[in-house]
Design a protein around this motif. Structure first.
Motif, PDB file in Angstrom:
ATOM      1  N   ARG A  14     -47.064  53.971   0.629  1.00 39.34           N
ATOM      2  CA  ARG A  14     -47.186  52.762  -0.030  1.00 39.34           C
ATOM      3  C   ARG A  14     -47.994  51.852   0.676  1.00 39.34           C
ATOM      4  O   ARG A  14     -47.786  51.690   1.724  1.00 39.34           O
ATOM      5  N   ASP A  15     -48.865  50.948   0.109  1.00 36.33           N
ATOM      6  CA  ASP A  15     -49.524  49.993   0.677  1.00 36.33           C
ATOM      7  C   ASP A  15     -48.728  48.673   1.182  1.00 36.33           C
ATOM      8  O   ASP A  15     -48.782  48.066   2.159  1.00 36.33           O
ATOM      9  N   ALA A  16     -47.698  48.528   0.170  1.00 36.23           N
ATOM     10  CA  ALA A  16     -46.838  47.141   0.432  1.00 36.23           C
ATOM     11  C   ALA A  16     -45.463  47.550  -0.163  1.00 36.23           C
ATOM     12  O   ALA A  16     -45.201  48.270  -1.272  1.00 36.23           O
ATOM     13  N   VAL A  17     -44.750  46.826   0.334  1.00 40.06           N
ATOM     14  CA  VAL A  17     -43.159  46.741  -0.306  1.00 40.06           C
ATOM     15  C   VAL A  17     -42.774  45.303  -0.402  1.00 40.06           C
ATOM     16  O   VAL A  17     -42.771  44.210   0.486  1.00 40.06           O
ATOM     17  N   ILE A  18     -42.289  44.966  -1.677  1.00 43.75           N
ATOM     18  CA  ILE A  18     -41.399  43.646  -2.144  1.00 43.75           C
ATOM     19  C   ILE A  18     -40.307  43.959  -2.187  1.00 43.75           C
ATOM     20  O   ILE A  18     -39.604  44.811  -2.954  1.00 43.75           O
ATOM     21  N   SER A  19     -39.507  43.223  -1.504  1.00 42.57           N
ATOM     22  CA  SER A  19     -38.073  43.065  -1.783  1.00 42.57           C
ATOM     23  C   SER A  19     -37.697  41.541  -2.182  1.00 42.57           C
ATOM     24  O   SER A  19     -37.838  40.653  -1.533  1.00 42.57           O
ATOM     25  N   ALA A  20     -36.986  42.052  -3.397  1.00 42.44           N
ATOM     26  CA  ALA A  20     -36.484  40.699  -3.999  1.00 42.44           C
ATOM     27  C   ALA A  20     -35.131  40.864  -4.540  1.00 42.44           C
ATOM     28  O   ALA A  20     -34.562  40.664  -5.730  1.00 42.44           O
ATOM     29  N   VAL A  21     -34.155  41.157  -3.573  1.00 41.79           N
ATOM     30  CA  VAL A  21     -32.665  41.696  -3.638  1.00 41.79           C
ATOM     31  C   VAL A  21     -31.794  40.461  -3.240  1.00 41.79           C
ATOM     32  O   VAL A  21     -32.250  39.471  -2.614  1.00 41.79           O
ATOM     33  N   GLY A  22     -30.765  40.342  -4.140  1.00 41.83           N
ATOM     34  CA  GLY A  22     -29.937  39.406  -3.594  1.00 41.83           C
ATOM     35  C   GLY A  22     -28.370  39.797  -4.266  1.00 41.83           C
ATOM     36  O   GLY A  22     -28.192  40.699  -5.300  1.00 41.83           O
ATOM     37  N   SER A  23     -27.377  39.220  -3.882  1.00 37.32           N
ATOM     38  CA  SER A  23     -26.218  39.481  -4.258  1.00 37.32           C
ATOM     39  C   SER A  23     -25.768  38.156  -5.444  1.00 37.32           C
ATOM     40  O   SER A  23     -25.833  37.231  -5.199  1.00 37.32           O
ATOM     41  N   ARG A  24     -25.218  38.856  -6.648  1.00 31.37           N
ATOM     42  CA  ARG A  24     -24.522  37.627  -7.437  1.00 31.37           C
ATOM     43  C   ARG A  24     -23.080  37.206  -6.822  1.00 31.37           C
ATOM     44  O   ARG A  24     -22.491  36.214  -7.306  1.00 31.37           O
TER      45      ARG A  24
END
Length: 155
Positions: A14-24
């Motif tokens: 992949r050219d790029a990785v976006i991480s938009a994870v979080g915990s509730r």
């Protein structure tokens, strides 16, 4: 197949990785730092992570810096600790990283109005998730945001 193997397969090529994870959850968590570390170990070359503007005070006014954010920290300290650890892992890595720091996220349609700042927080308290997503996609190809921490908010 282990979780790391799944991530490696998803990141590979992949050219790029976006991480938009979080915990509730409000308790201790390592979901952000674990996700970033796994993406780096899986070979990501361009990595964008979503952190939080709330835990940083650069550019904030006196009231926000001395009253609002310390109060928020009492409720969000575990999530913010995870994001701080994630930022440390990402910024110490050799990947072309970008840390994106929005304020409180709201649902709703994209407005297309996003203010950004590299040297401190944008003095707006909310941002729509759709606007953050659009900013992240644009930021992938923006060379001025490589190895940068950028605060964004509704503009």
């Amino acid at each position: 197949m282990h979780e790391q193997d799944k991530l490696t397969a998803a990141v590979e090529g992949r050219d790029a990785v976006i991480s938009a994870v979080g915990s509730r959850e409000r308790g201790p968590t390592t979901v952000c730092v674990d996700g970033a570390r796994a993406a780096i170990e899986a070979g990501a070359k361009r990595l964008l992570v979503v952190s939080a503007g709330g835990m940083h005070t650069e550019g904030d006014g006196f009231f926000t810096r001395t009253l609002v954010k310390p109060l928020l920290n009492t409720f969000l300290k575990h999530g913010w600790a995870d994001m701080l650890a994630m930022e440390a892992v990402v910024t110490a890595s050799d990947v072309d990283w970008t840390v994106v720091r929005p304020p409180m996220l709201l649902d709703g349609p994209r407005t297309g109005k996003v203010a950004s700042r590299l040297d401190g927080n944008v003095r707006t308290f909310t941002s729509r998730r759709a606007d953050v997503a659009a900013f992240l996609l644009d930021a992938v190809a923006e060379p001025t945001l490589i190895r940068a921490k950028v605060s964004i908010a509704h503009g």
